[in-house]
Design an enzyme around this catalytic site. Sequence first.
Site, mmCIF file in Angstrom:
data_model
loop_
_atom_site.group_PDB
_atom_site.id
_atom_site.type_symbol
_atom_site.label_atom_id
_atom_site.label_comp_id
_atom_site.label_asym_id
_atom_site.label_seq_id
_atom_site.Cartn_x
_atom_site.Cartn_y
_atom_site.Cartn_z
ATOM 1 N N TYR A 97 12.059 -29.507 33.687
ATOM 2 C CA TYR A 97 10.541 -29.240 33.850
ATOM 3 C C TYR A 97 10.280 -28.792 35.121
ATOM 4 O O TYR A 97 10.764 -28.522 36.053
ATOM 5 C CB TYR A 97 10.121 -30.979 33.918
ATOM 6 C CG TYR A 97 8.685 -30.955 33.399
ATOM 7 C CD1 TYR A 97 8.608 -31.176 32.113
ATOM 8 C CD2 TYR A 97 7.480 -31.386 34.341
ATOM 9 C CE1 TYR A 97 7.124 -31.128 31.547
ATOM 10 C CE2 TYR A 97 6.283 -31.477 33.882
ATOM 11 C CZ TYR A 97 6.183 -31.249 32.376
ATOM 12 O OH TYR A 97 4.794 -31.731 32.115
ATOM 13 N N THR A 196 0.695 -39.971 15.876
ATOM 14 C CA THR A 196 1.024 -41.154 16.346
ATOM 15 C C THR A 196 1.066 -41.407 17.944
ATOM 16 O O THR A 196 1.288 -42.515 18.616
ATOM 17 C CB THR A 196 2.102 -41.915 15.820
ATOM 18 O OG1 THR A 196 3.272 -41.208 16.060
ATOM 19 C CG2 THR A 196 1.867 -42.000 14.369
ATOM 20 N N SER A 197 1.235 -40.221 18.507
ATOM 21 C CA SER A 197 1.451 -40.218 20.031
ATOM 22 C C SER A 197 0.436 -40.566 20.880
ATOM 23 O O SER A 197 -0.638 -40.975 20.120
ATOM 24 C CB SER A 197 1.907 -38.653 20.602
ATOM 25 O OG SER A 197 0.865 -37.935 20.487
ATOM 26 N N ARG A 221 8.982 -41.297 7.817
ATOM 27 C CA ARG A 221 9.821 -42.105 8.479
ATOM 28 C C ARG A 221 9.521 -43.588 7.796
ATOM 29 O O ARG A 221 8.428 -44.082 7.310
ATOM 30 C CB ARG A 221 9.768 -42.287 10.071
ATOM 31 C CG ARG A 221 8.391 -42.534 10.484
ATOM 32 C CD ARG A 221 8.563 -42.831 11.936
ATOM 33 N NE ARG A 221 6.994 -42.807 12.456
ATOM 34 C CZ ARG A 221 6.746 -43.080 13.791
ATOM 35 N NH1 ARG A 221 7.532 -42.887 14.687
ATOM 36 N NH2 ARG A 221 5.601 -43.146 14.147
ATOM 37 N N TYR A 288 0.811 -28.362 23.230
ATOM 38 C CA TYR A 288 0.942 -29.292 24.430
ATOM 39 C C TYR A 288 2.198 -29.778 24.565
ATOM 40 O O TYR A 288 2.641 -30.673 25.512
ATOM 41 C CB TYR A 288 -0.188 -30.066 24.835
ATOM 42 C CG TYR A 288 -0.296 -31.151 23.756
ATOM 43 C CD1 TYR A 288 -0.957 -31.001 22.414
ATOM 44 C CD2 TYR A 288 0.115 -32.481 24.162
ATOM 45 C CE1 TYR A 288 -0.910 -32.013 21.467
ATOM 46 C CE2 TYR A 288 0.087 -33.414 23.317
ATOM 47 C CZ TYR A 288 -0.564 -33.348 22.080
ATOM 48 O OH TYR A 288 -0.556 -34.331 21.089
ATOM 49 N N GLY A 289 2.900 -29.714 23.810
ATOM 50 C CA GLY A 289 4.207 -30.486 23.579
ATOM 51 C C GLY A 289 5.337 -29.762 22.643
ATOM 52 O O GLY A 289 4.955 -29.178 21.742
ATOM 53 N N MET A 291 8.229 -31.482 20.831
ATOM 54 C CA MET A 291 9.150 -32.766 20.513
ATOM 55 C C MET A 291 10.209 -32.378 19.496
ATOM 56 O O MET A 291 11.309 -32.830 19.738
ATOM 57 C CB MET A 291 8.017 -33.876 19.960
ATOM 58 C CG MET A 291 7.244 -34.513 20.970
ATOM 59 S SD MET A 291 6.662 -36.059 20.488
ATOM 60 C CE MET A 291 5.746 -35.755 19.023
ATOM 61 N N PHE A 313 -1.643 -25.856 26.586
ATOM 62 C CA PHE A 313 -2.187 -26.735 27.768
ATOM 63 C C PHE A 313 -1.121 -27.404 28.481
ATOM 64 O O PHE A 313 -0.442 -27.952 27.778
ATOM 65 C CB PHE A 313 -3.385 -27.807 26.967
ATOM 66 C CG PHE A 313 -3.977 -28.768 27.788
ATOM 67 C CD1 PHE A 313 -5.009 -28.281 28.528
ATOM 68 C CD2 PHE A 313 -3.476 -29.969 28.255
ATOM 69 C CE1 PHE A 313 -5.598 -29.008 29.598
ATOM 70 C CE2 PHE A 313 -4.086 -30.810 29.295
ATOM 71 C CZ PHE A 313 -5.198 -30.081 29.712
ATOM 72 N N LYS A 371 4.816 -46.358 23.818
ATOM 73 C CA LYS A 371 4.678 -45.842 24.898
ATOM 74 C C LYS A 371 5.344 -47.044 26.102
ATOM 75 O O LYS A 371 4.894 -48.081 25.830
ATOM 76 C CB LYS A 371 3.633 -45.311 25.772
ATOM 77 C CG LYS A 371 3.631 -45.002 27.077
ATOM 78 C CD LYS A 371 4.079 -43.635 27.491
ATOM 79 C CE LYS A 371 3.392 -42.662 26.722
ATOM 80 N NZ LYS A 371 4.191 -41.262 26.909
#
Lengths: 376, 376
Positions: A97, A196-197, A221, A288-289, A291, A313, A371
């Site tokens: 990172y 769902t994050s 899933r 922004y990700g 995964m 972002f 989380k």
Amino acid sequence: MDLLSSTPLACARFVTLKTTHGALPKSTHFLRPRIPTFSALMSPPSTAVLYENHGPPDTVTKLLELPPVEIKANDVCVKMLASPIHPSDLNIIEGVYPVRPPLPAVGGREGVGEVHSVGSSIQGLSPGDLVMMSPPSDGTWQTHVVKDQSFWHKIDKDTPVEYAATVSVNPLTALRMIEDFVDLNSGDAIVQNGATSMVGQCVIQLAKLRGIRTINIIRDRTGSDKAKEKLKKLGADEVYTQSQLDVKNVKSLLANVPEPVLGFNCVGGNAATLVLKFLRQGGTMVTYGGMAKKPVTVSTSAFIFKDLSLTGFYLQKWISSDKTQECREMLDYLLGLIREGKLKYDMELVPFSESHVALDKSLGKLGSQPKQVIKF
Amino acid sequence: MDLLSSTPLACARFVTLKTTHGALPKSTHFLRPRIPTFSALMSPPSTAVLYENHGPPDTVTKLLELPPVEIKANDVCVKMLASPIHPSDLNIIEGVYPVRPPLPAVGGREGVGEVHSVGSSIQGLSPGDLVMMSPPSDGTWQTHVVKDQSFWHKIDKDTPVEYAATVSVNPLTALRMIEDFVDLNSGDAIVQNGATSMVGQCVIQLAKLRGIRTINIIRDRTGSDKAKEKLKKLGADEVYTQSQLDVKNVKSLLANVPEPVLGFNCVGGNAATLVLKFLRQGGTMVTYGGMAKKPVTVSTSAFIFKDLSLTGFYLQKWISSDKTQECREMLDYLLGLIREGKLKYDMELVPFSESHVALDKSLGKLGSQPKQVIKF
């Protein structure tokens, strides 16, 4: 007994060796601390999740007791109450990172606690105050954090600690992405993958509060029906699994929701392509990700004729652009929504002593999990 | 003798059947023209490259003689002097472009000519004036074009016709892309692929006039050394073939040129990836073509951490947003540069009778060729 060199907390502590996963660290070449003056105000010792080298978080982190540190005039010592485990926290430990605290380092960058003691120059913060770390900074996975007062934001004591611990990264990301890229009006629509994050859940609710519709894409899933129900209860207008979108024209599925002008991508690969397919002429996709660890693929005609714009972002960049005050006002806004019950999201609180299990869950070793939030 | 239904020129003409490639058209179901009033002002007959159906441009186009049409009060009849063949002209004939003139249609959308005669209400244009089509419009591949005066822009008679014929698409694209996306300052740099294209050549020269450096990527092919020399003579700072950029860090190749803040992509695939690799933190890539017919692939981290933005440029959209006047001012600026010898680019002038060869060359059937410009 070895001594620890300056941690990201810019302090030095005595170390009790014990790893979160049982094995003793092989090398603990630590420097001696500066000896504080006799009259110095000292923190309590702090138990911390620490790593000396980059690598797999479940093998390089250790649970250690760090010695007391001096609380300087502008420092505040906070007894931590809760701190989450984010994918970015894991990436930082892995060394992949852009944020790279000097090693050894204590994990975590976001959290909430109670003021334990304050330096001699501190005004406006007193023992017992509830404070969150803002802007995010290294080293929240420990029982006592000593940092300059500029890192602490006092918040309402009625705030549920698990929310105060988690509001400054994911919910703030959702808010900024809704606000910063497209001038949205009530009635407009957003499409997002990874719905769902925690960011995804916040996008749904923050959009709904603005009269903005959401089209949500989730993974196929076990339990996806339940996940759909949950997101719809939060206010999602449409929720599709990726396989449901394996149709010629995804827009034909939209009944009453208009074509979205803004899209959010935190997955990459096919899930990003689906966001692009939903976007209307002239739409914008914000990444922004990643995964799925797969790139975003776009036809040249989508740029030229569909006039799509793609951008990214990165909260850290936004925060580092000297927006602490603006940032805290937004956090107060979000915490207000939370206290009013208008913003909620899934979390699992885990006792600090079980932080290695929380780490394993966050690493995906135990399947899809909410989380993980460490509770001290 | 059959009669042709309304062409994109909104006129109807008698037809002499003859194809550019020798074969007679199978179906020529044309409607009768409206009979003009006895006193009506009429154009000369016009020889045109026409297509009745979408398909491969070298098989569906025919060279035909179209009958005279009425020149209405606000019309101008122009004897065409030159008109280029663009890839987009071929895509329109193929039916794969968003611009879709009603069929049958005459090819071409850009060109220059001399005013032959004017309608009764026309002021400011007289026979003998040099005019270019602006905004671009259908049907320039014919000897006489009749259109409303709003389509004609009077230009300086000293302008070389091949430049006047080609300035409103490619050079204007280059100018708009330099001006519209990033606030460039002298000393900044641009990276582009497809640098030998007409847009690419214009980008090099227009950038240089602004003190902006250019990094240029070209294909590997026989003669690439000559192409490099040519681009450097136009003012290119760096020119690389794609294979030269097959290195770990392309930026290590940049000696005195700064990392570019803006990139132009007209190719897609690996050539687009190379543009992205050169771009500096926060840079923007504008896609305006897709010559390789391959998509653009971008890592999610390039969006998040490198903060890249990707967008597109489509001249037609820009022009259609009611910018005729602004557009003509820019064309005059570009034509001024051309007359001063500050803007030049490769073209091959081809007699109208050889337009089928020009078409074949434009389709790439005869290898890499300069822009083909039909001379009437």
